[in-house]
Design an enzyme around this catalytic site. Structure first.
Site, PDB file in Angstrom:
ATOM      1  N   SER A  63       0.811  -1.217   0.000  1.00 51.12           N
ATOM      2  CA  SER A  63       0.000   0.000   0.000  1.00 51.12           C
ATOM      3  C   SER A  63       0.847   1.271   0.000  1.00 51.12           C
ATOM      4  O   SER A  63       0.342   2.347  -0.344  1.00 51.12           O
ATOM      5  CB  SER A  63      -0.944   0.012   1.199  1.00 51.12           C
ATOM      6  N   ASP A  75      -4.491   5.621  11.655  1.00 53.45           N
ATOM      7  CA  ASP A  75      -3.569   5.155  10.618  1.00 53.45           C
ATOM      8  C   ASP A  75      -2.305   5.991  10.741  1.00 53.45           C
ATOM      9  O   ASP A  75      -2.270   7.163  10.361  1.00 53.45           O
ATOM     10  CB  ASP A  75      -4.185   5.313   9.229  1.00 53.45           C
ATOM     11  N   HIS A 109       0.336   5.030   6.655  1.00 53.82           N
ATOM     12  CA  HIS A 109       0.197   5.701   5.366  1.00 53.82           C
ATOM     13  C   HIS A 109       0.282   7.212   5.557  1.00 53.82           C
ATOM     14  O   HIS A 109       0.351   7.709   6.683  1.00 53.82           O
ATOM     15  CB  HIS A 109      -1.126   5.298   4.707  1.00 53.82           C
TER      16      HIS A 109
END
Length: 437
Positions: free
Chosen positions: A156, A405, A408
């Site tokens: 990702s 998160d 990311h």
């Protein structure tokens, strides 16, 4: 009558030498103190910020080195800059694009749309200590990749970097989505018709062949001796490759080589030898780069390969136990050191790229480089979505536990700098290529 007719002519004839005697010293004086500057080429007469759009070229005959580069940048390109050594400095110019109108950002990284209230994280730029890192010029990037295919392959983080690049390029050219497949848009391809540039993303979190864990399988299965053909089968059609791998190797997994089990990581319910993931990641990357060299070694087309190094997470606490990343400012130089797992992951990736570069020296049409972003990313704990991976997480008041998160990156955000450095390396390579170095 005839005598009067010749009088003006005689007067002019007498006056001309005196005029020349007067003008000539002035002209010599002017040239001595103010030498005449002659343009080297037509492009020197253009303003410095004028974009130069090249007409289309075939992939086998790339465009000449872009004259959009300033002389200062060209001199800097002759000696590679150490982009790992620097500081984040405040930048009033702000982000390279508007995240609310970009259109390609994964929802979980669209921090502005999800209500993140602070915007200071958008106003920082990375300043290397020994050189300048120019602001990303999307026109130059598209020029240099005209008629080429750039593929982002990996986990990702590869997608995060891809979407950053798409957003930047979208400010000057419209990307057309020409292919989509797989759950959660794991395989996509865009075309920028203005320069016939293709940019794609391949979901392959291990780079090598693997079976991801599922409801019926509590661990990943990795086959370390062969690459994932979901991207490997298209290798011959790629001109540039950006690999990103690391975070998925932290998950429980069983490792295979051929039909033999080498061991496992964090699988106490299985009767396998416990082995660490550092060696496994190294073996997977070694297999990947070795396969690329073997398959492209006999090709007549150029291939540039980048490995984006490990990007540290910034959880304060365990990620699955209300761990968060609440900081709203970058770390200062010396305040945070790349160490432990983050340093190990980064170091082994750089080492494997260096080994592959040695093995690729005899392959004139293949170049490799580590896109070393680990340290500059470590210093940006403020750049993650945090709780804003979800829309307006505090709309109904402060909750006791909110999933964060801290892996990311918000878009726009620090990940845009990865692509700034990517462009600088591409410019340097192109400059060397067309200067015969």
């Amino acid at each position: 009558m005839g005598k009067d007719h010749h009088q003006p002519y005689s007067f002019a004839k007498k006056l001309l030498p005196w005029t020349l005697y007067t003008i000539l010293p002035i002209a010599i004086f002017r040239l001595y103190f103010y030498p005449l500057q002659l343009p080297q080429s037509a492009t020197d007469q253009l303003p410095l910020n004028t974009p130069i759009i090249l007409t289309s070229f075939s992939s086998s005959s790339p465009p000449p080195f872009s004259s959009s580069l300033s002389q200062e940048e060209e001199r800097a390109d002759e000696t590679p800059c150490d982009y790992t050594n620097g500081n984040w400095v405040h930048d009033k110019m702000g982000p390279l694009y508007n995240g609310t109108t970009c259109g390609t950002i994964k929802e979980g990284q669209n921090c502005i749309t999800h209500g993140r209230p602070d915007f200071d994280y958008l106003y920082w730029r990375w300043q290397p200590k020994e050189c300048k890192l120019p602001r990303f010029d999307p026109n130059i990037f598209l020029e240099l990749l005209s008629n080429k295919h750039l593929a982002f392959v990996g986990d990702s983080m590869a997608r995060n970097q891809l979407e950053s690049l798409l957003c930047i390029l979208s400010t000057v050219s419209t990307p057309n989505l020409v292919y989509r497949n797989g759950e959660d848009n794991k395989f996509r391809k865009w075309n920028f018709a203005s320069h016939n540039v293709n940019i794609s993303v391949y979901w392959s979190p291990f780079l090598v062949n693997g079976i991801e864990k599922s409801n019926s399988l509590n661990y990943n299965k990795l086959y370390l001796d062969r690459i994932d053909e979901k991207w490997g089968a298209d290798l011959e059609h790629m001109d540039m490759l950006v690999l990103s791998v690391g975070h998925w190797f932290l998950h429980p997994a069983v490792y295979f080589e051929g039909d033999s089990v080498l061991g496992c990581h964090y699988c106490p319910e299985l009767n396998h030898t416990e082995i660490g993931f550092y060696g496994v990641l190294r073996k997977a990357l070694k297999t990947t780069l070795k396969t690329i060299l073997e398959r492209r070694g006999s090709s007549n087309n150029n291939l540039d390969v980048f490995v984006t190094t490990f990007s540290p997470a910034h959880f304060e606490g365990e990620w699955d136990k209300a761990g968060a990343c609440p900081k709203i400012k970058p770390y200062k130089e010396g305040e945070k050191v790349l160490e432990g797992m983050d340093a190990e992951m980064r170091n082994l990736e750089v080492e494997e790229v260096d080994l592959a570069k040695e093995n690729a020296k005899q392959l004139k049409r293949l170049r490799l480089e580590a896109l070393d972003v680990s340290k500059l990313s470590l210093m940006r704990p403020d750049g993650h979505p945090g709780p804003y991976m979800l829309p307006n997480p505090f709309a109904n008041g402060i909750k006791e536990r909110v999933q964060n998160d801290c892996v990311h990156w918000c878009l726009p955000g620090p990940v845009d700098t990865w692509n700034q450095i990517l462009l600088q390396i591409i410019k340097r390579w192109e400059g060397q290529s067309w200067r015969g170095e």
